[in-house]
Design an enzyme around this catalytic site. Structure first.
Site, PDB file in Angstrom:
ATOM      1  N   GLU A 198       0.986  -1.080  -0.038  1.00 41.37           N
ATOM      2  CA  GLU A 198       0.004   0.159  -0.220  1.00 41.37           C
ATOM      3  C   GLU A 198       0.576   1.225  -0.050  1.00 41.37           C
ATOM      4  O   GLU A 198       2.092   1.342   0.715  1.00 41.37           O
ATOM      5  CB  GLU A 198      -0.824   0.095   1.174  1.00 41.37           C
ATOM      6  CG  GLU A 198      -1.999   1.093   1.184  1.00 41.37           C
ATOM      7  CD  GLU A 198      -2.822   1.152   2.211  1.00 41.37           C
ATOM      8  OE1 GLU A 198      -2.722   0.479   3.135  1.00 41.37           O
ATOM      9  OE2 GLU A 198      -3.579   2.086   2.160  1.00 41.37           O
ATOM     10  N   GLU A 219      -5.392  -2.855  12.565  1.00 39.13           N
ATOM     11  CA  GLU A 219      -4.934  -3.550  11.444  1.00 39.13           C
ATOM     12  C   GLU A 219      -5.976  -4.828  11.394  1.00 39.13           C
ATOM     13  O   GLU A 219      -6.332  -5.140  10.172  1.00 39.13           O
ATOM     14  CB  GLU A 219      -3.712  -4.104  11.502  1.00 39.13           C
ATOM     15  CG  GLU A 219      -2.729  -2.814  11.774  1.00 39.13           C
ATOM     16  CD  GLU A 219      -2.790  -1.701  10.736  1.00 39.13           C
ATOM     17  OE1 GLU A 219      -3.249  -2.118   9.583  1.00 39.13           O
ATOM     18  OE2 GLU A 219      -2.431  -0.699  11.074  1.00 39.13           O
ATOM     19  N   GLY A 272       2.855   2.739  10.590  1.00 39.54           N
ATOM     20  CA  GLY A 272       2.623   2.062  11.901  1.00 39.54           C
ATOM     21  C   GLY A 272       2.630   0.583  11.685  1.00 39.54           C
ATOM     22  O   GLY A 272       3.466  -0.282  12.120  1.00 39.54           O
TER      23      GLY A 272
HETATM   24  N1  TRP Z   1      -3.064   0.998   5.668  1.00 43.22           N
HETATM   25  C1  TRP Z   1      -2.254   1.312   6.823  1.00 43.22           C
HETATM   26  C2  TRP Z   1      -2.904   1.349   7.894  1.00 43.22           C
HETATM   27  O1  TRP Z   1      -3.377   0.773   8.471  1.00 43.22           O
HETATM   28  C3  TRP Z   1      -1.382   2.394   6.488  1.00 43.22           C
HETATM   29  C4  TRP Z   1       0.159   2.155   5.640  1.00 43.22           C
HETATM   30  C5  TRP Z   1       0.956   1.416   6.345  1.00 43.22           C
HETATM   31  C6  TRP Z   1       0.762   2.849   4.879  1.00 43.22           C
HETATM   32  N2  TRP Z   1       2.158   1.268   5.368  1.00 43.22           N
HETATM   33  C7  TRP Z   1       1.747   2.252   4.585  1.00 43.22           C
HETATM   34  C8  TRP Z   1       0.162   3.988   3.733  1.00 43.22           C
HETATM   35  C9  TRP Z   1       2.845   2.695   3.483  1.00 43.22           C
HETATM   36  C10 TRP Z   1       1.071   4.340   2.991  1.00 43.22           C
HETATM   37  C11 TRP Z   1       2.403   3.880   2.747  1.00 43.22           C
HETATM   38  O2  TRP Z   1      -3.258   2.571   8.104  1.00 43.22           O
HETATM   39 ZN    ZN Z   2      -5.525   2.009   8.696  1.00 39.07          ZN
END
Ligand code: TRP
Ligand code: ZN
Length: 924
Positions: free
Chosen positions: A134, A311, A274
């Site tokens: 992501e 998560e 995180g």
């Molecule tokens: N989706 C993740 C969350 O729980 C966010 C995230 C984790 C993310 N690593 C990332 C977003 C790297 C952008 C790039 O919120």
């Molecule tokens: Zn999230």
């Protein structure tokens, strides 16, 4: 003019569905010492009726990877059947004249994961291969439609050296494994759930594991595994317990049951954010997994529980129902933040959680919403989506979901969630779809709530109350004003009124809530609904201005408006509540949030008066701020002192007290005073305020400390409510006492440091030692001791880095020299985001005197570091650019100095990520 070409903007209005279906994908990863070789075999069906004139357009990243080959239905694709084009910093592979019926596409790529310092795609962290896909990391692995609305079933085979990488993980179930040639072994995983590629994950490494099980509500047993480096494996138990609590909570509260037989969490040290919700294989920043009494503060424990929950909750809100495109990011993030807030609130104190969340929202999200980077919860355009993982999308997005819940009630909200899953399970959808499900499942009209998604800026809300003794009515006129912002639909005069739920209670002379059993008359389509006890009304403001008339009100009430912070707005009251009325609310309000708020308001008004007196370019000394002659000081400080006593005697919730007595800080005040603020003087006024209170209440603070210590003596450590609250009160007392300074205070805090048996007490003592500018020998000794003990621990050493960065330059030293020494020291690692965020963020965000030094040296230093980091990790550099985006708040001298740094940066070759932030910031 600028060294970086203006990149193209991606617009929501350009959305077009992808013209091919990816029926299934088989990935084969061969991980040898130097290269990862990836063969991606996709079964693709052209979709009838969609526009295929451009062909099959795939995202990739060259030259990061090399394209070794491409075949369609087993035949090598001739060079004239495809093209490779630059797409900003990325690459497109466009395959022309694809077959009209289902076909197979095989693509082979090769790259060096150990050279991937951006930590996006497949990379290495402390010898472990791991992924972060992501938002757009999958394109660093292979050519693929890297967009969330293309969902497929993934099968993943990993082959790697058996001795070096005994653990091989991917999404779903293990379907095959065995030995391979030359000491290698392999594992094949298949995920039965369709998903977008951003949820793909792979891990290969030498990791230890903690195992447990969870039995779901329908009686299925799920294997739970948490992987970490062997040296840290004894710090995973709290994370495991948190995971089980999260799984149970989602069943109880939302009826959502886990949907596979295995759930894995892997902790890695190098991670940009995180944690990540990859299907059945969550990957976490190790700082949000590892915790023991010795290594983690209570705040860290709570954060770990919250993020493990976050998560896990994504499994439904994000994975089972995902986003159609990245403009919809808040569909999963705002909703999942709301869910993790509710999880924490149900498990611990709801009021304290709410206060902490609102404090953060105001200090950080309101500032973002007032900055040049303000954007709606559902943005309309972006250059790099990485830049939109913002406080607005997450925190304001969560407030928006909370407003649905306030307007529809807990049961109505649950009905909406049920309908949302019933309609959209397995789909990639929009915030509009979510709204529609909520709306259709309920009979209440919430149409104007939708506008919160598309209009940026924090609304101002004024509440004007008038009591009429003759008619026994109390009329509350609510007015909303929407600010000018820089986003696409920014013009303030074009903005439309948003539906704002305003929770209101009226207190009688006896301090009790009046029972609101008379009619509440509303204008237009406004409405007001009552809670069960008829003591809180939710007034639904639907226009710019509406009056709500409470009838049968027998005496003049004291209003308690925006209870529980029922909407993310800036509230003002007309007439302003007097200090006496605020003290009355502080003593009596049944809403714990508004009791806290009353204390904050009194403190804020004193602080604002003091700041205004000293908002000039003179170097202010803390001793020169005359706090005690403020007209409200005596009465306020006496009230706070009483609160300390009550907390000590356990007559009040100590955790609430710790929040109530945490005075508003500089970030809050700077926003209230802006523009033209001298941040250094604001900071010093805050210091003086705390010191004045500490001096006046010294006896009570020392008593609080002694009582807490006596109670804790001999008790086994636990992270339960009473112990955490006690440590919070104790930490508060130490921090306050620390602000007094002097040898006797330092030596008593130093002995508190030496005798501390857990990280919470240790950090309280270290913070106390930084409370005063004295550069005491005691302080140095404690910090050296701490470093010595923890220098090899990648997480705990970050606690040290952050503290020394925010303290650099105190006591007359040169802050920048000190920072440079720290950057050169062994404990720092420029490639590790945690260390970078701690050291540089600790300075730029936490060291107001250093970063905002009047000669601009702090700005210049941070800009230099941003440039260095940008070449290594653009996601990290752009996150750290945020303090510069707030330049509009400050005095002219600092505005000019900050803008000069922004211009200097813009004249360099920047990553597209940093370019977007800097170029937007500079436009002002
Ligand atoms: N989706 C993740 C969350 O729980 C966010 C995230 C984790 C993310 N690593 C990332 C977003 C790297 C952008 C790039 O919120
Ligand atoms: Zn999230």
């Amino acid at each position: 003019m600028t060294a970086t070409a203006e990149p193209k903007e991606i617009r929501l209005s350009d959305y077009a569905p992808f013209p091919y279906a990816y029926d299934e994908v088989t990935l084969d990863f061969a991980l040898d010492g130097e290269y990862a070789t990836v063969t991606a075999m996709s079964v693709i069906t052209p979709i009838e009726g969609r526009d295929r004139t451009r062909g099959l357009v795939l995202n990739g990243k060259m030259p990061f990877f090399e394209l070794l080959g491409a075949r369609v239905n087993g035949e090598t694709l001739p060079a004239d059947r495809y093209s490779i084009e630059a797409d900003g910093d990325d690459t497109l592979m466009i395959i022309k004249d694809t077959p009209d019926v289902r076909f197979e596409l095989e693509i082979t790529t090769k790259f060096k994961p150990q050279d991937n310092t951006e930590l996006s795609g497949l990379y290495k962290s402390s010898g472990t291969f791991c992924t972060q896909c992501e938002a757009e990391g999958f394109r660093s692995i292979t050519f693929y439609p890297d967009r969330p609305d293309v969902m497929s079933v993934f099968t993943t085979k990993i082959t790697a050296d058996k001795a070096k990488y005994p653990v091989l993980l991917s999404n779903g179930n293990l379907i095959d494994s065995g030995d391979a040639a030359n000491g290698a072994h392999f594992a094949t995983w298949k995920d039965p759930w369709r998903k977008p590629c951003y949820l793909f994950a792979l891990v290969a490494g030498d990791l230890a594991v903690v195992e447990d099980t969870f039995t779901t509500m329908s009686g299925r047993e799920v294997a739970l595994k948490i992987y970490a480096q062997a040296k840290n494996i004894d710090r995973c138990d709290f994370a495991m317990a948190s995971l089980k609590r999260a799984m149970k909570w989602d069943e109880d509260r939302f009826g959502l049951e886990y949907d596979l037989d295995l759930f894995n969490i892997v902790a890695v040290d190098d991670f940009n954010m995180g944690a990540m919700e990859n299907k059945s294989l969550n990957i976490f920043n190790s700082r949000l997994v590892l915790a023991s009494e010795e290594s983690a503060t209570d705040a860290t424990f709570e954060r770990i529980e919250g993020v493990i929950g976050h998560e896990y909750f994504h499994n439904y809100t994000g994975n089972r129902v995902t986003c159609r495109d990245w403009f919809q990011l808040s569909l999963k993030e705002g909703l999942t933040v709301f869910r993790d807030h509710e999880f924490t609130s149900d498990l611990h104190s709801r009021a304290v959680k709410r206060i902490a969340d609102v404090r953060y929202l105001r200090a950080a999200q309101f500032a973002e919403d007032a900055s040049p980077l303000a954007h709606p919860v559902r943005p309309e355009a972006y250059q790099k989506i990485d830049n939109f993982y913002t406080l607005t999308v997450y925190e304001k997005g969560s407030e928006l979901i909370r407003m649905y819940s306030t307007l529809l009630g807990k049961d109505g909200f649950r009905k909406g969630m049920d309908l949302y899953f019933q309609r959209h399970d397995g789909q990639a959808v929009t915030t509009e779809d979510f709204f529609q499900a909520m709306s259709d499942a309920n009979s209440t009209n919430i149409e104007k709530l939708k506008r919160w998604y598309s209009q940026a800026g924090t609304p101002a809300l004024n509440a004007e109350g008038t009591y009429d003794a003759v008619t026994k009515t109390y009329a509350l006129t609510l007015t909303q004003t929407l600010p000018q912002t820089n986003d696409v639909k920014g013009a303030a005069d074009k903005k439309l009124p948003q539906l704002i739920p305003v929770a209101v209670g009226l207190l009688g002379e006896d301090g009790k809530d009046m029972v609101l059993d008379g009619d509440i008359k509303c204008e237009g389509d406004a409405e007001a609904t009552l809670d069960e006890t008829k003591t809180t009304a939710v007034c639904r403001l639907t226009e710019f201005k509406q009056t709500f008339t409470f009838t049968n009100i027998t005496s003049k009430p004291v209003p308690s408006v925006l209870r529980g912070f029922s909407a993310p707005v800036k509230l003002t009251m007309t007439p302003e509540l007097t200090t006496d009325e605020l003290l009355f609310l502080l003593a009596n309000d049944s809403d714990e949030f508004n009791r806290w708020e009353a204390a904050q308001k009194i403190a804020t008004s004193i602080l604002i008066r003091l700041c205004k007196k000293h908002n000039d370019d003179k170097a202010l000394k803390i001793e020169d701020v005359d706090v005690t002659s403020d007209p409200s000081w005596a009465i306020y400080s006496a009230a706070c002192c009483l609160i300390v006593k009550d907390a000590t005697a356990n007559r009040l919730d100590r955790a609430w007290v710790e929040e109530a007595l945490n005075f508003p800080g500089p970030s809050q005040l700077i926003q209230d005073l802006a523009p033209g603020v001298n941040p250094v003087n604001t900071y010093r006024v805050c210091k003086a305020f705390a010191r004045a209170f500490a001096k006046e209440s010294r006896v009570e603070l020392e008593a609080a400390l002694a009582t807490c210590d006596a109670e804790a003596a001999g008790l086994a450590y636990d992270v339960d409510g009473p112990q955490v609250s006690r440590r919070a009160l104790r930490g508060y007392a130490i921090r306050m006492l620390g602000s007094i300074g002097g040898d006797d205070v330092s030596s008593s805090i130093a002995s508190a440091y030496s005798s501390a048996k857990n990280m919470t007490d240790t950090v309280s003592a270290l913070t106390g030692l930084c409370g005063h500018d004295d550069s005491s020998a005691a302080k140095k000794k404690a910090f050296d001791d701490f470093l010595n003990k923890w220098k090899d621990d990648n997480n705990v050493s970050c606690t040290w880095l952050r503290m020394v960065a925010s303290d650099a330059g105190k006591g007359g030293a040169n802050a920048i020299d000190e920072m440079k020494r720290l950057m050169a020291s062994d404990v720092y690692d420029a490639k590790n985001p945690n260390k970078f965020y701690s050291l540089i963020g600790g300075f730029a965000g936490g060291n107001i005197e250093g970063f905002h030094a009047a000669d601009g040296s702090g700005y210049e230093f941070v800009a230099d570091v941003l440039l260095q980091t940008d070449a290594i990790n653009p996601q990290a550099s752009s996150r750290m650019a945020s303090p510069f985006t707030k330049w509009r708040l400050y005095d002219e001298n600092r505005q000019n100095l900050m803008k000069a740094q922004l211009e200097r940066l813009l004249a360099q070759k920047l990553s597209p990520n940093l370019f977007e932030i800097i170029s937007k910031a500079i436009k002002g």
